[in-house]
Motif scaffolding. Structure first.
Motif, PDB file in Angstrom:
ATOM      1  N   LEU A   1       0.815  -1.208   0.000  1.00 35.13           N
ATOM      2  CA  LEU A   1       0.000   0.000   0.000  1.00 35.13           C
ATOM      3  C   LEU A   1       0.842   1.250   0.000  1.00 35.13           C
ATOM      4  N   SER A   2       2.101   1.148   0.387  1.00 37.90           N
ATOM      5  CA  SER A   2       2.938   2.339   0.363  1.00 37.90           C
ATOM      6  C   SER A   2       3.093   2.874  -1.044  1.00 37.90           C
ATOM      7  N   ALA A   3       2.756   2.060  -2.055  1.00 42.01           N
ATOM      8  CA  ALA A   3       2.861   2.521  -3.429  1.00 42.01           C
ATOM      9  C   ALA A   3       1.627   3.284  -3.875  1.00 42.01           C
ATOM     10  N   LEU A   4       0.542   3.207  -3.114  1.00 44.48           N
ATOM     11  CA  LEU A   4      -0.722   3.770  -3.572  1.00 44.48           C
ATOM     12  C   LEU A   4      -0.963   5.241  -3.268  1.00 44.48           C
ATOM     13  N   PRO A   5      -0.479   5.823  -2.154  1.00 46.49           N
ATOM     14  CA  PRO A   5      -0.849   7.192  -1.849  1.00 46.49           C
ATOM     15  C   PRO A   5      -0.556   8.190  -2.951  1.00 46.49           C
TER      16      PRO A   5
ATOM     17  N   TYR B   1      -6.708  -3.199   6.597  1.00 48.24           N
ATOM     18  CA  TYR B   1      -5.691  -3.434   7.621  1.00 48.24           C
ATOM     19  C   TYR B   1      -4.776  -2.229   7.745  1.00 48.24           C
ATOM     20  N   SER B   2      -4.379  -1.662   6.609  1.00 41.90           N
ATOM     21  CA  SER B   2      -3.482  -0.505   6.629  1.00 41.90           C
ATOM     22  C   SER B   2      -4.137   0.693   7.311  1.00 41.90           C
ATOM     23  N   ALA B   3      -5.398   0.954   6.970  1.00 44.34           N
ATOM     24  CA  ALA B   3      -6.123   2.063   7.602  1.00 44.34           C
ATOM     25  C   ALA B   3      -6.344   1.795   9.084  1.00 44.34           C
TER      26      ALA B   3
ATOM     27  N   VAL C   1      -7.175   9.006   9.205  1.00 46.16           N
ATOM     28  CA  VAL C   1      -7.580   9.018   7.793  1.00 46.16           C
ATOM     29  C   VAL C   1      -6.647   9.907   6.976  1.00 46.16           C
ATOM     30  N   ALA C   2      -6.288  11.068   7.520  1.00 48.36           N
ATOM     31  CA  ALA C   2      -5.390  11.976   6.815  1.00 48.36           C
ATOM     32  C   ALA C   2      -4.035  11.323   6.554  1.00 48.36           C
ATOM     33  N   ARG C   3      -3.530  10.588   7.528  1.00 45.56           N
ATOM     34  CA  ARG C   3      -2.254   9.890   7.340  1.00 45.56           C
ATOM     35  C   ARG C   3      -2.386   8.799   6.283  1.00 45.56           C
ATOM     36  N   TYR C   4      -3.454   8.036   6.376  1.00 43.73           N
ATOM     37  CA  TYR C   4      -3.645   6.939   5.432  1.00 43.73           C
ATOM     38  C   TYR C   4      -3.695   7.441   3.992  1.00 43.73           C
ATOM     39  N   PHE C   5      -4.408   8.540   3.759  1.00 42.94           N
ATOM     40  CA  PHE C   5      -4.561   9.062   2.402  1.00 42.94           C
ATOM     41  C   PHE C   5      -3.474  10.070   2.010  1.00 42.94           C
ATOM     42  N   GLY C   6      -2.570  10.406   2.930  1.00 46.94           N
ATOM     43  CA  GLY C   6      -1.499  11.333   2.589  1.00 46.94           C
ATOM     44  C   GLY C   6      -1.986  12.740   2.327  1.00 46.94           C
TER      45      GLY C   6
ATOM     46  N   TYR D   1       4.057  10.654   3.777  1.00 39.56           N
ATOM     47  CA  TYR D   1       3.887   9.598   4.768  1.00 39.56           C
ATOM     48  C   TYR D   1       3.454   8.301   4.077  1.00 39.56           C
ATOM     49  N   ALA D   2       4.060   7.182   4.436  1.00 38.39           N
ATOM     50  CA  ALA D   2       3.708   5.884   3.858  1.00 38.39           C
ATOM     51  C   ALA D   2       2.994   5.040   4.897  1.00 38.39           C
TER      52      ALA D   2
END
Length: 346
Positions: A22-26, A139-141, A219-224, A237-238
């Protein structure tokens, strides 16, 4: 229903690879021309009170936190925030997922507070989808939420799945209905309203606001996201990278396979027993232990197990009276327990 740039890219990547970090998705999410669409679901409502252990029912807490979460999240750029409902109404789990689909949601976050039948459990947990890309995203969120709750001082009860009786779909309706619409959804259980460890976290408007703010930050961290005033920037942030599982991730339905207690020292004058505990469970982590000094008639409150370790050393005050045995229980991620051998002190 329109398909956003974010979802198209995610689908192509998922098709091309069995597991994607998921670090590749933001970068795809945050650089899209269209805003991230977040749906917040205040759990329960109307005649569905939710947990009613306290005079104030759960539905009141969830709405309060949801409104604070929305307010905080709207301080960020490139995000559109909806609530499944703003009035105290009955709303089915399908209707909540349908609403999320109607606004083309990128994620649905269902907010809840917990209780247990025994009133012994405490801490925060998050329930996530059990399969595919939705599991990875969930899971990541969920990890971001629990990180926030850890910082608040709450006990971390982990990230969990639960499979329905048919063995083919998720048990919880809002997750299941969202999955049918290809929307990642998680259930956030902030804390237990019926346990003294967690009670301080819900006893003031300030603490409920903090939950809302913390939820928004997760949520802000998850979506960058980047705040509108530019003071908070999560664009680099990843979030936790979670590979897409090859099979459905099922919940642990068995108790720990082994729990052993080894007496290291006994102070007969002070009546303190120092014991090395060992607990093994191949399917999930150990998270609590309890003990009995009266041959299992009564048990202590749950105590936190040392995270990530199969062994730990504890010292127990035996007190006075006819208490000459020690028994322990170890509890796994899904609150299933196994008793240890009996230690006889005389």
């Amino acid at each position: 229903m329109r398909i956003t740039f974010r979802k198209t890219i995610a689908a192509l990547l998922c098709f091309a690879m069995v597991a994607i970090p998921l670090s590749a998705l933001p970068a795809f999410r945050t650089s899209a021309a269209e805003p991230i669409v977040v749906v917040i679901d205040p759990g329960h409502g109307g005649s569905n009170l939710g947990t009613d252990y306290l005079p104030i029912p759960e539905k009141t807490y969830t709405m309060t936190v949801a409104l604070h979460m929305k307010e905080q999240l709207e301080k960020y750029q490139n995000v559109q925030v909806y609530l499944t409902h703003t009035e105290d109404i009955d709303m089915s789990l399908r209707e909540r997922a349908e609403f999320a689909s109607s606004v083309n949601a990128d994620f649905l976050f269902s907010l809840h507070f917990n209780m247990s039948l025994s009133h012994a459990l405490y801490g925060s947990e998050v329930w996530v989808p059990s399969s595919g890309q939705l599991y990875s995203q969930g899971y990541s969120a969920a990890n971001e939420f629990l990180t926030q709750f850890d910082e608040m001082g709450l006990f971390n009860r982990g990230i969990k799945t639960r499979i329905g009786s048919n063995g083919k779909s998720d048990y919880y309706g809002v997750i299941r209905e969202s999955a049918l619409r290809n929307i990642p959804a998680i259930i956030v259980e902030h804390c237990h309203v019926d346990n003294d460890n967690d009670a301080p976290y819900i006893q003031s408007p300030e603490m409920l606001k903090e939950f809302g703010v913390r939820d928004a930050e997760a949520v802000a961290r998850y979506f960058g996201l980047v705040s509108k005033d530019g003071k908070t920037d999560y664009s680099s942030y990843a979030p936790l990278a979670v590979p897409v599982p090859a099979n459905r991730v099922c919940n642990d339905t068995t108790a720990p396979s082994y729990v052993g207690a080894n007496l290291l020292k006994y102070d007969q004058t002070g009546r303190y027993a120092t014991v090395e505990l060992t607990a093994l469970d191949a399917e999930s982590v150990i998270q609590y232990y309890s003990y009995s000094c009266d041959n299992g008639l009564t048990w202590s409150a749950l105590q936190p197990w040392t995270k990530g370790s199969p062994t730990m050393t504890v010292t127990i005050n035996m007190g006075y009276g006819k208490k000459d045995t020690l028994i322990f229980k170890a509890y796994n991620l899904y609150d299933r327990s196994t008793e240890s051998n009996v230690i006889r002190l005389q």
